[in-house]
Enzyme design. Structure first.
Site, PDB file in Angstrom:
ATOM      1  N   ARG A 142      -5.139 -15.234  -4.090  1.00 59.92           N
ATOM      2  CA  ARG A 142      -5.280 -16.680  -4.814  1.00 59.92           C
ATOM      3  C   ARG A 142      -5.513 -17.557  -3.622  1.00 59.92           C
ATOM      4  O   ARG A 142      -5.498 -17.219  -2.422  1.00 59.92           O
ATOM      5  CB  ARG A 142      -3.272 -16.872  -4.832  1.00 59.92           C
ATOM      6  N   LYS A 166       2.804 -15.252  -3.959  1.00 58.84           N
ATOM      7  CA  LYS A 166       4.049 -15.409  -4.754  1.00 58.84           C
ATOM      8  C   LYS A 166       5.683 -15.342  -4.267  1.00 58.84           C
ATOM      9  O   LYS A 166       5.795 -13.966  -4.142  1.00 58.84           O
ATOM     10  CB  LYS A 166       4.156 -15.391  -6.179  1.00 58.84           C
ATOM     11  N   HIS A 235      -9.684 -19.143  -8.781  1.00 58.43           N
ATOM     12  CA  HIS A 235      -8.908 -17.961  -9.729  1.00 58.43           C
ATOM     13  C   HIS A 235     -10.152 -17.225 -10.499  1.00 58.43           C
ATOM     14  O   HIS A 235      -9.746 -15.764 -10.762  1.00 58.43           O
ATOM     15  CB  HIS A 235      -7.915 -18.864 -10.409  1.00 58.43           C
ATOM     16  N   ARG A 238     -10.669 -14.077  -8.228  1.00 51.14           N
ATOM     17  CA  ARG A 238      -9.757 -13.183  -7.457  1.00 51.14           C
ATOM     18  C   ARG A 238      -9.739 -12.821  -9.527  1.00 51.14           C
ATOM     19  O   ARG A 238     -10.286 -11.074  -9.494  1.00 51.14           O
ATOM     20  CB  ARG A 238      -8.804 -14.274  -8.222  1.00 51.14           C
ATOM     21  N   HIS A 261       0.644  -8.257  -8.059  1.00 45.65           N
ATOM     22  CA  HIS A 261       1.423  -8.739  -9.428  1.00 45.65           C
ATOM     23  C   HIS A 261       2.966  -8.343  -9.435  1.00 45.65           C
ATOM     24  O   HIS A 261       2.875  -6.502  -8.998  1.00 45.65           O
ATOM     25  CB  HIS A 261       0.566  -7.796 -10.116  1.00 45.65           C
ATOM     26  N   TYR A 270      -6.397  -7.501 -17.539  1.00 42.14           N
ATOM     27  CA  TYR A 270      -7.823  -6.982 -17.351  1.00 42.14           C
ATOM     28  C   TYR A 270      -8.671  -6.020 -18.233  1.00 42.14           C
ATOM     29  O   TYR A 270      -9.653  -5.249 -17.790  1.00 42.14           O
ATOM     30  CB  TYR A 270      -7.970  -6.562 -15.536  1.00 42.14           C
TER      31      TYR A 270
END
Length: 297
Positions: A142, A166, A235, A238, A261, A270
């Site tokens: 990110r 995150k 992004h 990414r 994730h 994806y």
């Protein structure tokens, strides 16, 4: 039935002409449906028929937003009929429009990525930018993770980068050879910008840690200069990393770990991006899918 539509329209005089026109268009659609179904009065409609009406419009190609607006118009009309003592309850009250599908992230293909990253510029900021963009794509970072990297977070000898993602979650991600070389080139010249001895990996032109907004602007300008005809943002690199990794490996769990994730459903988007590619591979490779050639006969 038409008379009530006219009365409703007259009652909405406080609304703009555009809003009244939208109401009338939506309710005319409902009236058309009722006529097709031989429904002769508004009292005959119940929630099941309203759901069938929405499903009918959905099959005709109406998207989620259009259906939500259609339901809003229908509810308003039925509330008017309740006020007029025509109906006792609103049959559209508990009906919901289908949820809109997730918008698929846009990615660059492998050739576009090569065009983006292949550069022989030796300007100091260009050397820094190439290192940043190579890392974004190589490790699927990110932009906030890239901006937060310290010098010691990148292990060039071990080809790994330590990332704080995150929720302050930590993960280690491999770094490819192209990115390793680009970061080495940058570290060899980083001292030219470092005036305060900061431990941050990437610095702005004034020697301070570079921010996410500056990275976004530099990437957009870089992509334009490299001849990429779409707006490129961090992004997107990414997304491209994830799509290309999944396309090559088919290992959804591994890609989930690399991206950091928490929920695999986030990574599953994806799989949709690569369906057409995988279908082509199947058609070419599977013995029972290939068309017969002269050699097969």
């Amino acid at each position: 039935m038409q008379d009530f539509l006219d009365s409703f329209e007259q009652s909405q005089h406080h609304l703009s002409a555009l809003t009244r026109k939208a109401y009338r268009r939506d309710l005319n659609t409902l009236l058309d449906y009722c006529q097709q179904q031989q429904i002769q009065s508004w009292q005959q409609l119940d929630s099941h028929q309203i759901r069938a009406f929405i499903a009918w419009r959905h099959r005709q190609g109406s998207g989620s937003r259009s259906l939500q607006r259609l339901l809003s118009s229908t509810r308003s009309f039925f509330n008017f009929l309740i006020e007029q003592s025509v109906l006792q309850s609103n049959p559209a009250q508990g009906v919901r429009a289908p949820k809109s599908g997730k918008k698929l992230p846009r990615v660059l293909d492998v050739d576009q990525m090569s065009s983006l990253l292949d550069s022989d510029e030796t300007d100091l900021l260009a050397v820094r930018d190439r290192a940043m963009f190579e890392l974004l794509y190589s490790s699927g970072l990110r932009v906030s993770e890239l901006a937060g990297l310290g010098i010691h977070d990148v292990d060039l000898s071990g080809n790994m980068v330590h990332v704080t993602g995150k929720g302050n979650k930590q993960r280690n991600v491999p770094v490819g050879q192209h990115a390793v070389r680009a970061v080495r080139d940058w570290l060899a010249r980083r001292h030219e910008l470092d005036k305060s001895g900061t431990a941050q990996m990437f610095l702005g032109s004034r020697g301070k840690p570079i921010g996410t907004r500056s990275i976004q602007q530099r990437l957009a300008a870089w992509a334009q200069k490299q001849g990429i005809d779409v707006h490129v943002h961090p992004h997107m690199l990414r997304h491209s990393f994830a799509s290309h990794m999944l396309e090559s490996s088919g290992d959804l769990r591994a890609v989930q770990e690399l991206l950091g994730h928490a929920d695999i459903s986030t990574t599953q988007v994806y799989t949709h991006l690569d369906f057409q590619h995988l279908a082509k591979v199947y058609d070419l490779a599977h013995p029972r899918a290939r068309k017969k050639t002269d050699k097969d006969t």
